[in-house]
Scaffold this motif. Structure first.
Motif, short mmCIF file in Angstrom:
data_model
loop_
_atom_site.label_atom_id
_atom_site.label_comp_id
_atom_site.label_asym_id
_atom_site.label_seq_id
_atom_site.Cartn_x
_atom_site.Cartn_y
_atom_site.Cartn_z
N LEU A 40 0.71 -1.12 -0.09
CA LEU A 40 -0.23 -0.08 0.34
C LEU A 40 0.92 0.90 0.35
CD1 LEU A 40 -2.78 1.65 -0.03
CD2 LEU A 40 -2.50 0.80 2.53
N ALA A 41 0.93 2.55 -1.26
CA ALA A 41 2.28 2.68 -1.45
C ALA A 41 1.05 4.27 -0.68
CB ALA A 41 2.17 3.20 -2.37
N ILE A 42 -0.15 4.56 -1.30
CA ILE A 42 -1.06 5.49 -0.85
C ILE A 42 -1.82 5.24 -0.22
CG2 ILE A 42 -1.79 7.72 -1.40
CD1 ILE A 42 0.17 7.93 -4.22
N ASN A 43 -2.40 5.82 1.14
CA ASN A 43 -3.67 6.15 1.46
C ASN A 43 -4.37 6.88 2.14
OD1 ASN A 43 -6.31 4.68 2.69
ND2 ASN A 43 -4.97 3.06 4.22
N GLN A 44 -5.04 7.94 1.46
CA GLN A 44 -5.84 9.19 1.50
C GLN A 44 -6.99 8.44 2.02
OE1 GLN A 44 -4.03 12.29 -0.77
NE2 GLN A 44 -6.28 12.92 -0.94
N GLY A 45 -7.07 10.26 3.41
CA GLY A 45 -8.35 10.41 3.95
C GLY A 45 -8.81 9.05 4.40
N THR A 46 -9.85 8.48 4.69
CA THR A 46 -10.71 8.12 5.97
C THR A 46 -12.25 7.34 5.70
OG1 THR A 46 -11.82 9.95 7.20
CG2 THR A 46 -9.68 8.84 8.28
N PRO A 47 -12.14 5.98 6.03
CA PRO A 47 -13.68 5.63 5.60
C PRO A 47 -14.37 6.32 5.88
CG PRO A 47 -11.58 3.33 6.41
CD PRO A 47 -11.19 5.36 6.68
N ALA A 48 -15.86 6.24 5.09
CA ALA A 48 -16.68 7.10 5.57
C ALA A 48 -18.15 6.57 5.07
CB ALA A 48 -16.71 8.68 5.64
N SER A 345 6.81 3.01 -16.76
CA SER A 345 7.52 4.08 -16.10
C SER A 345 5.72 4.96 -14.91
CB SER A 345 8.16 5.17 -15.84
OG SER A 345 8.41 6.14 -16.69
N GLY A 346 6.42 5.61 -13.94
CA GLY A 346 4.70 6.40 -13.86
C GLY A 346 4.90 6.49 -12.57
N ASP A 347 4.31 7.10 -11.42
CA ASP A 347 4.20 6.71 -10.33
C ASP A 347 2.83 7.05 -10.40
OD1 ASP A 347 6.36 6.42 -9.35
OD2 ASP A 347 7.00 7.67 -8.58
N SER A 348 2.05 6.71 -9.69
CA SER A 348 0.35 6.85 -9.78
C SER A 348 0.15 8.19 -8.24
CB SER A 348 -0.53 5.55 -9.44
OG SER A 348 -0.56 4.62 -10.20
N PHE A 349 -1.29 8.85 -8.87
CA PHE A 349 -1.57 9.57 -7.82
C PHE A 349 -2.85 10.01 -7.73
CE2 PHE A 349 -0.61 11.59 -11.54
CZ PHE A 349 -1.31 12.39 -12.41
N VAL A 350 -3.13 10.68 -6.04
CA VAL A 350 -5.12 11.35 -6.38
C VAL A 350 -4.47 12.48 -6.00
CG1 VAL A 350 -5.52 9.07 -5.78
CG2 VAL A 350 -4.39 10.14 -4.20
N HIS A 351 -5.00 13.12 -6.55
CA HIS A 351 -5.86 14.76 -6.54
C HIS A 351 -4.01 15.38 -6.36
CE1 HIS A 351 -9.54 15.03 -4.97
NE2 HIS A 351 -9.52 14.32 -4.28
N LEU A 366 -0.51 -0.41 -4.27
CA LEU A 366 -1.62 -0.22 -3.98
C LEU A 366 -1.88 0.86 -3.81
CD1 LEU A 366 -2.86 -3.11 -1.86
CD2 LEU A 366 -2.93 -3.11 -4.44
N ILE A 367 -3.08 1.91 -4.57
CA ILE A 367 -2.92 3.53 -4.86
C ILE A 367 -3.93 4.01 -4.22
CG2 ILE A 367 -3.21 5.89 -5.30
CD1 ILE A 367 -0.28 3.86 -5.19
N ASN A 368 -4.57 4.42 -2.56
CA ASN A 368 -6.11 4.05 -2.12
C ASN A 368 -6.81 5.48 -1.86
OD1 ASN A 368 -8.92 2.30 -1.32
ND2 ASN A 368 -8.63 3.25 0.37
N LEU A 369 -7.74 5.95 -2.05
CA LEU A 369 -8.01 7.56 -1.71
C LEU A 369 -9.96 6.96 -1.30
CD1 LEU A 369 -8.61 10.14 -1.96
CD2 LEU A 369 -9.78 10.54 -4.73
N TRP A 370 -10.23 7.30 -0.35
CA TRP A 370 -11.52 6.44 0.42
C TRP A 370 -12.65 8.55 0.06
CZ3 TRP A 370 -13.00 3.17 2.19
CH2 TRP A 370 -11.59 1.53 3.05
N LEU A 371 -13.22 8.28 -0.18
CA LEU A 371 -14.28 9.06 -1.36
C LEU A 371 -14.82 9.83 0.42
CD1 LEU A 371 -15.57 7.65 -4.22
CD2 LEU A 371 -13.79 8.44 -3.47
#
Length: 371
Positions: A40-48, A345-351, A366-371
């Protein structure tokens, strides 16, 4: 004597052709140990309770595509690891990279194909191993790079079937909405719930599968193909930008370089898109950190050399243009791996968040963004 010599030569030619026919029909599976790990490389936000965007930045190789079950096992392992980390739910939108389906042309080939050192050598083996399909595809090829067109066109029907079976099956197996990266096919359409191809130009398209494994809408065509595929992939400036109703919100897909253009965001604003998925692909192991080469398409004003390729992607996509998009979240997901002498190549991103400094680039992320 001449008659006997002619008979001998004819017999030898027939034997040679029969041997070649037998050779082309043989498809032995080589032994291959897949790396099923992910982190898990990015885990942004919290479960809602509103779901999440989960990108899988895959690391894949030609031998992963030799057998469809082998590829399924690898992708399912990464999804299972995401499930074990609490990242999958009935509102999860999984996003895979651009061209993850295109490489299905490599399925079921001979071992010499996978052992090739260069892409050109591999394509030579592909043609020799499928002579009838290759000649037929070459006769129907279009565009400036007819050879590249033929290599993709020759297995289009089986690629379409494998693509739907694999990715629709994964969506159903894990009960998620899945953006199945992209695949290059001639005139692809959904007919009677099945992905089919027709004679015509090649398009780079993405399908979204619902949690029941069925496709949502029609294949989303790429509007502005990137430079590296411009010689054989057809642009479709009139392609509708579809918006799909999903459990997490109204989803749109912009394939690769389509995410750079303000007019695409304006069209999606008018359609009420809330979430934007960007399956992406950058050829070359070092391209992400190399200087941005600029682009000739109308509407892009970012000058060459001003930023790195990676910085340009983040500047041009949704994350760098909040004033031009009403979407509340977006994710860009890249493929890693090595396909003969061509890396990715390429680093995945959110926002605007990218991987933290020093984060490992190897392996599936794994790149995760909680909505």
């Amino acid at each position: 004597m001449r008659k006997l010599l002619g008979l001998c030569l004819s017999a030898a030619l027939v034997a040679l052709l029969l041997s070649y026919g037998v050779w082309t029909s043989q498809r032995p599976l080589g032994h291959y140990l897949s790396d099923l790990r992910s982190h898990l490389a990015i885990n942004q936000g919290t479960p809602a309770g509103r779901g999440n965007l989960l990108g899988i930045e895959t690391e894949l190789y030609p031998t992963d595509y030799q057998d469809l079950e082998r590829l399924h096992r690898k992708l399912a392992a990464w999804l299972q690891q995401a499930r074990e980390q609490g990242l999958l739910n009935d509102k999860t939108l999984v996003v895979l990279p651009e061209h993850i389906g295109t490489w299905l042309f490599a399925a079921g080939e001979k071992n010499q194909f996978y052992k090739a050192e260069t892409v050109d050598e591999a394509m030579t083996w592909l043609a020799w191993s499928n002579p009838i399909k290759f000649v037929s595809a070459l006769l129907n090829a279009r565009g400036e790079q007819r050879l590249g067109d033929a290599h993709l066109r020759m297995k289009a029907q089986s690629m379409a079937s494998d693509y739907q079976q694999l990715f629709g099956g994964l969506a159903s197996e894990f009960s998620v909405t899945l953006v199945a990266g992209s695949i290059i096919l001639p005139e692809p359409h959904i007919e009677g719930g099945q992905l089919t191809v027709r004679p015509g130009p090649l398009y780079n398209v993405s399908l979204v599968f619902g949690a029941d494994g069925k496709p949502l809408g029609q294949p989303q065509r790429q509007v502005y193909p990137s430079v590296h595929q411009g010689g054989y992939v057809q642009a479709d400036r009139q392609a509708p930008l579809q918006v799909f109703d999903t459990p997490a919100g109204r989803l749109a897909v912009l394939i690769g370089s389509d995410s750079w253009y303000p007019d695409n965001y304006a069209r999606l604003n008018a359609s009420g898109a809330e979430l934007i998925a960007v399956p992406a692909f950058i050829p070359g192991r070092q391209r992400w950190s190399a200087p941005w080469p600029g682009h000739t398409n109308q509407g892009l004003t970012l000058p060459a050399g001003a930023l790195s390729e990676g910085e340009a992607w983040q500047r041009l996509t949704l994350t760098g243009q909040p004033s031009q998009s009403n979407a509340r979240a977006g994710i860009s997901v890249f493929m890693h791996g090595q396909f003969w002498n061509q890396g990715a190549s390429g680093d995945s991103f959110v926002h605007q968040q990218t991987s933290p400094p020093g984060a490992p680039l190897g392996g599936t992320r794994l790149i995760n963004l909680w909505l």
